[in-house]
Design a protein around this motif. Structure first.
Motif, short mmCIF file in Angstrom:
data_model
loop_
_atom_site.label_atom_id
_atom_site.label_comp_id
_atom_site.label_asym_id
_atom_site.label_seq_id
_atom_site.Cartn_x
_atom_site.Cartn_y
_atom_site.Cartn_z
N GLU A 113 152.26 41.46 -13.27
CA GLU A 113 152.30 40.40 -14.27
C GLU A 113 153.71 40.43 -15.04
OE1 GLU A 113 150.18 38.94 -18.48
OE2 GLU A 113 149.35 40.85 -17.51
N GLY A 167 141.63 39.85 -19.58
CA GLY A 167 142.36 38.84 -19.63
C GLY A 167 143.32 38.78 -18.46
N PHE A 168 143.74 39.63 -17.60
CA PHE A 168 144.54 39.49 -16.53
C PHE A 168 144.51 38.44 -15.72
CE2 PHE A 168 145.64 40.59 -12.21
CZ PHE A 168 147.09 40.95 -12.34
N GLU A 208 143.01 35.47 -16.04
CA GLU A 208 143.27 34.17 -17.03
C GLU A 208 144.86 33.99 -17.22
OE1 GLU A 208 142.89 30.64 -18.71
OE2 GLU A 208 141.30 31.70 -17.85
N ARG A 209 145.56 35.09 -17.44
CA ARG A 209 146.78 35.16 -17.80
C ARG A 209 147.59 34.77 -16.64
NH1 ARG A 209 145.68 39.85 -20.63
NH2 ARG A 209 146.96 41.04 -19.34
N THR A 210 147.41 35.33 -15.40
CA THR A 210 148.16 35.25 -14.17
C THR A 210 147.59 34.35 -13.20
OG1 THR A 210 146.73 36.93 -13.10
CG2 THR A 210 148.62 37.76 -14.55
#
Length: 465
Positions: free
Chosen positions: A289, A325-326, A328-330
């Motif tokens: 990320e 949340g990884f 969703e964030r990436t």
């Protein structure tokens, strides 16, 4: 009509040992139509869907028998995975004997080719008066090390910072980079047994080629010609898996790659059995990320054993172990694929810029053949030796640095090496060098190339039995 020559092949347990032997068999029967191959396969677990897909799509002049499954409860539970592989074959010897008895009565059975952890198959080969060959699914560097191991002073292994000189390599290897379990268990039965085995077989088939490991191959040949205990070596590589048997457009990851810009994606995979701890998995996720580079990550569920998925299949959903949340964030940056991806199609795709790899030999050859620069992240077996070869000898990779205190690779280090290989002059130079190796790999397998000729000589020897 002349009877075809039959070659029996016994792979070592594990998909990464089966695949190169299958591809070798395909190359053999494609070039020499008077030879056919029968696989006799020892198993510790029920065959995976990947294994069955490979076996059920073999050409007509290659067939297979999956030997009865060995009960994992019959093996020492805390044994090294290499020992478990050897014991699986040892427990399968009665079944192997019966299979060879049937083959020898109905075919012109000339030779038995077996994997490096299938040494006990040699006894059965001798019973049937067959030529015997061990197939090394590793590079010539590991073979050269095994041949020289009896001459290395035991005292060297007491300090992980000591170095060992291996014939054919100008770069010394640190003890901590030697294959498991040698630094802590030099007398490992599987390693010592392998070393003794090499003086008893008719030859060693190595999945490598002279442009990649010419010095090591020549050192082995010189040792044999000088009357020392080195085997006759047949470098026939690079033999890698061809396209998947499925239509590549069926794979979500290939469809995703088709939408990415050229040379923009980092492919992340730790092979058919490599696993990370939960803490290391988290750091890798945050490092990807943080890099802001596009990625395709083949993810396995975490384990405190780096080889936990090697001989047995994982049942957990790997995506459940990602940081909160990884995904969703990436979602605009990368794609995470559970457990498996069609690696050949991925590495040959135009959007791939680099490969974060465990440096298993299959993956090493695949990155070379397709000219993809490597971030070296070795986990177990001879992978650390391969990482040294890739970074210090061939100079086609950058190796991650493990944090001394925590024993893991931190997110900042991960982001840094990703940027080093995907940006700037260092990455460009690495890319040029591995492209040159890719051209050499293609040439050696073409008609009258060195590996092509070695395979032809070996096939002629078998057909003249």
């Amino acid at each position: 009509m002349e009877k075809k020559t039959c070659i029996a092949m016994v792979p070592s347990p594990g998909l990464s040992h089966l695949i190169p032997l299958v591809e070798f068999a395909k190359q053999l029967v494609q070039q020499h139509h008077n030879i056919y191959v029968t696989f006799l396969i020892p198993t510790l677990d029920s065959p995976s869907s990947s294994m069955l897909s490979i076996l059920n799509n073999l050409p007509s002049n290659i067939n297979f028998t999956i030997l009865p499954q060995i009960n994992i409860q019959d093996l020492p539970q805390n044994a090294h995975f290499a020992t478990k592989m050897s014991l699986t074959v040892k427990h399968s010897l009665p079944f192997l004997h019966e299979a060879l008895k049937s083959l020898s009565s109905s075919t012109n059975l000339a030779a038995l080719v077996f994997g490096m952890f299938s040494a006990d198959a040699l006894d059965v080969a001798k019973q049937f008066n067959l030529l015997s060959y061990v197939f090394y699914a590793t590079g010539a560097i590991f073979l050269s090390f095994i041949v020289s191991l009896p001459n290395i002073d035991d005292g060297v292994f007491t300090d992980l910072t000591n170095t060992v000189n291996i014939p054919g390599y100008v770069v010394p290897y640190k003890v901590k980079d030697l294959p498991d379990p040698i630094p802590n268990e030099r007398s490992s039965k599987s390693i010592v047994g392998t070393s003794k085995l090499l003086s008893l077989v008719d030859g060693v088939i190595v999945n490598s080629f002279t442009d990649l490991e010419g010095d090591a191959i020549r050192a082995l040949e010189e040792k044999r010609l000088n009357g020392k205990s080195a085997p006759c070596v047949y470098p026939i590589g690079p033999i890698i898996q061809s396209k998947s048997t499925n239509n590549e457009n069926q794979f979500e990851c290939i469809e995703w790659l088709n939408k990415q810009p050229p040379k923009s994606v980092l492919y992340v995979s730790f092979g058919s059995g490599g696993t990370l701890s939960q803490d290391q998995l988290n750091e890798l996720a945050f490092g990807l990320e943080l890099s802001n580079k596009k990625f395709l990550w083949v993810l396995r569920a975490p384990s405190n054993s780096s080889s936990s998925a090697y001989l047995t299949r994982q049942k957990e959903n790997p995506l459940d172990y990602l940081p909160l949340g990884f995904l969703e964030r990436t979602k605009a940056q990368g794609l995470v694929v559970p457990s498996w991806a069609p690696q050949i199609q991925v590495l040959s795709h135009g959007s791939i810029a680099a490969f974060l790899s465990h440096c298993g030999w299959n993956s090493t050859l695949e990155s070379v053949v397709h000219g993809v620069p490597v971030i070296a992240w070795p986990l177990f077996a001879e992978q650390r030796m391969n990482a040294v070869t890739l970074t210090q000898v061939l100079k086609v990779a950058i190796r991650v640095k493990v944090d001394d205190e925590s024993g893991i690779v931190k997110r900042d280090e991960i982001a840094k090496v990703i940027k080093r290989i995907m940006e700037g002059n260092e990455g460009l130079e690495i890319s040029k060098r591995i492209k040159n190796l890719s051209y050499a790999a293609s040439a050696t397998l073409s008609q009258n190339g060195s590996s092509y000729n070695v395979l032809s000589d070996l096939a002629l020897k078998w057909q003249n039995i």
